[in-house]
Design an enzyme around this catalytic site. Structure first.
Site, PDB file in Angstrom:
ATOM      1  CD  GLU A   1     -23.951  48.615 -14.560  1.00 16.31           C
ATOM      2  OE1 GLU A   1     -23.580  47.626 -14.703  1.00 16.31           O
ATOM      3  OE2 GLU A   1     -24.677  49.229 -15.733  1.00 16.31           O
TER       4      GLU A   1
ATOM      5  CG  ASP B   1     -22.744  38.273 -14.416  1.00 18.35           C
ATOM      6  OD1 ASP B   1     -22.610  39.138 -15.121  1.00 18.35           O
ATOM      7  OD2 ASP B   1     -23.173  38.083 -13.353  1.00 18.35           O
TER       8      ASP B   1
ATOM      9  CE1 TYR C   1     -25.658  46.313 -20.300  1.00 21.22           C
ATOM     10  CE2 TYR C   1     -25.400  47.000 -18.052  1.00 21.22           C
ATOM     11  CZ  TYR C   1     -24.989  46.382 -18.928  1.00 21.22           C
ATOM     12  OH  TYR C   1     -23.722  45.797 -18.950  1.00 21.22           O
TER      13      TYR C   1
END
Length: 280
Positions: free
Chosen positions: A51, A62, A177
Site C-alpha cells: 500500500e 490516520d 480491508y
C-alpha cells in the site's frame, strides 16, 4: 473484471497455505529517492502487497505516525505526479507485486479523476483504497476505476453492522480491508477475539480475501491474525521505523532503509515459518 495482480497474489498465497503481508509506506517519505529505494526493496524483505500512501495535508483517519509521514513527504515536494512516477519505476523490475494507492479523495480530485485513472493504470497501479469515499458517495471514482481494471478496496470496521455490511461489500474487489480497531491508525492494539468474531461475520457474506490492519506492530500479532485472515497490514509501525531512523532535521540517514526493511523481514518471517515447518 479480468483477474488482477491482487487476485493472482491472493490465489498464490492460498496455494502456499499462508496469509500475506501487506506493507504501507507513504510515497515520498522522507524524500523521493529514499522512498523509491524502500519501495523497490519491500518485496525482497517479504512484502506480498504494497500500500503506497498518497500524501495529503489532512489525513483525518490516520494517527500521528502516518500524519507526520505525509507532512514529511509534502515538505520534501512529493506530488501525485511523483507518486505515480514511483510506481512506474517500481514496475521496471517487478511486474508481479501488487501496488494499492491508499489515501483520500482530495488529491485525486485535484489531479482530475479521468487523468488520474489513466495515469495510474499506465504506471502499474492495481487498486485503490480511498478512506473518505463511502459507497453512497463513490459515483465519481468507483465505477470508472473498476472499468479501468483497478480493484476498489473498501474498509469494514468494528462498527460495520449487518445492515451496513452489504453496502460496503457491494462492488468491492481485490480484498476487504478490515480495520481492527475503532479510531485512528496506530493508536491501539487489536483485540484478536473481537477481530475473529467480526471476520467470521464478513466471511459469511463475501468470498473476497480479508486483510486486517490498524494497530498491528509485533510478530506475535501478525502470527495470530494470519490464522484468521488472508492478509495482515502493517503501516504505522513501519512508518514509525522510518521516522526513528531520521536525523534531527527529519532527513534520511544510512539507517533509514535497513531499519525499515529489518522490521518487514521480522514480521514476514511470522507468516513464512508455519508454511516452512509444514513442508519439512
Amino acid at each position: 473484471m479480468t483477474q488482477t495482480r491482487i487476485d493472482r497474489r491472493f490465489a498464490d498465497l492460498k496455494r502456499q497455505g499462508r496469509a500475506g503481508l501487506v506493507t504501507f509506506i507513504t510515497a515520498g517519505d522522507p524524500d523521493q529517492a529514499t522512498s523509491l529505494k524502500l519501495l523497490k526493496a519491500l518485496p525482497g524483505a517479504g512484502a506480498d502487497i504494497i500500500e503506497l500512501g498518497m500524501p495529503f495535508s489532512d489525513p483525518m483517519a490516520d494517527g500521528p505516525a502516518i500524519q507526520a509521514s505525509s507532512q514529511r513527504a509534502l515538505a520534501a515536494g512529493q506530488t501525485m505526479v511523483k507518486t505515480l512516477r514511483m510506481v512506474k519505476a517500481f514496475r521496471e523490475n517487478d511486474d508481479s507485486t501488487p501496488i494499492v494507492l491508499m489515501g483520500y479523495y482530495n488529491p485525486i480530485y485535484i489531479y482530475g479523476v479521468d487523468r488520474f485513472l489513466k495515469d495510474a493504470v499506465a504506471a502499474g497501479v492495481d487498486g485503490l483504497i480511498v478512506v473518505d469515499m463511502p459507497p453512497e458517495e463513490d459515483a465519481e471514482l468507483r465505477p470508472p476505476a473498476s472499468e479501468a481494471g483497478l480493484n476498489f478496496i473498501r474498509l469494514a470496521t468494528p462498527t460495520t453492522d449487518a445492515k451496513r455490511l452489504p453496502a460496503v461489500l457491494a462492488n468491492s474487489s481485490g480484498f476487504v480491508y478490515y480495520v481492527s480497531i475503532a479510531g485512528i491508525t496506530g493508536t491501539a492494539a487489536p483485540n484478536l477475539a473481537d477481530v475473529g468474531a467480526h471476520l467470521a461475520r464478513i466471511k459469511a457474506a463475501t468470498k473476497l480475501p480479508i486483510a486486517v490492519g490498524f494497530g498491528v506492530k509485533t510478530r506475535e500479532q501478525v502470527s495470530a491474525i494470519a490464522r484468521i485472515a488472508e492478509g495482515v497490514v502493517v503501516g504505522s509501525a513501519l512508518v514509525s521505523a522510518i521516522a526513528q531512523s531520521l536525523d534531527a532535521e527529519g532527513k534520511a540517514t544510512p539507517e533509514t532503509g535497513p531499519k525499515a526493511l529489518a522490521l518487514v523481514e521480522q514480521l514476514a518471517s511470522a507468516l513464512r515459518a508455519p508454511a516452512a515447518a509444514a513442508a519439512l
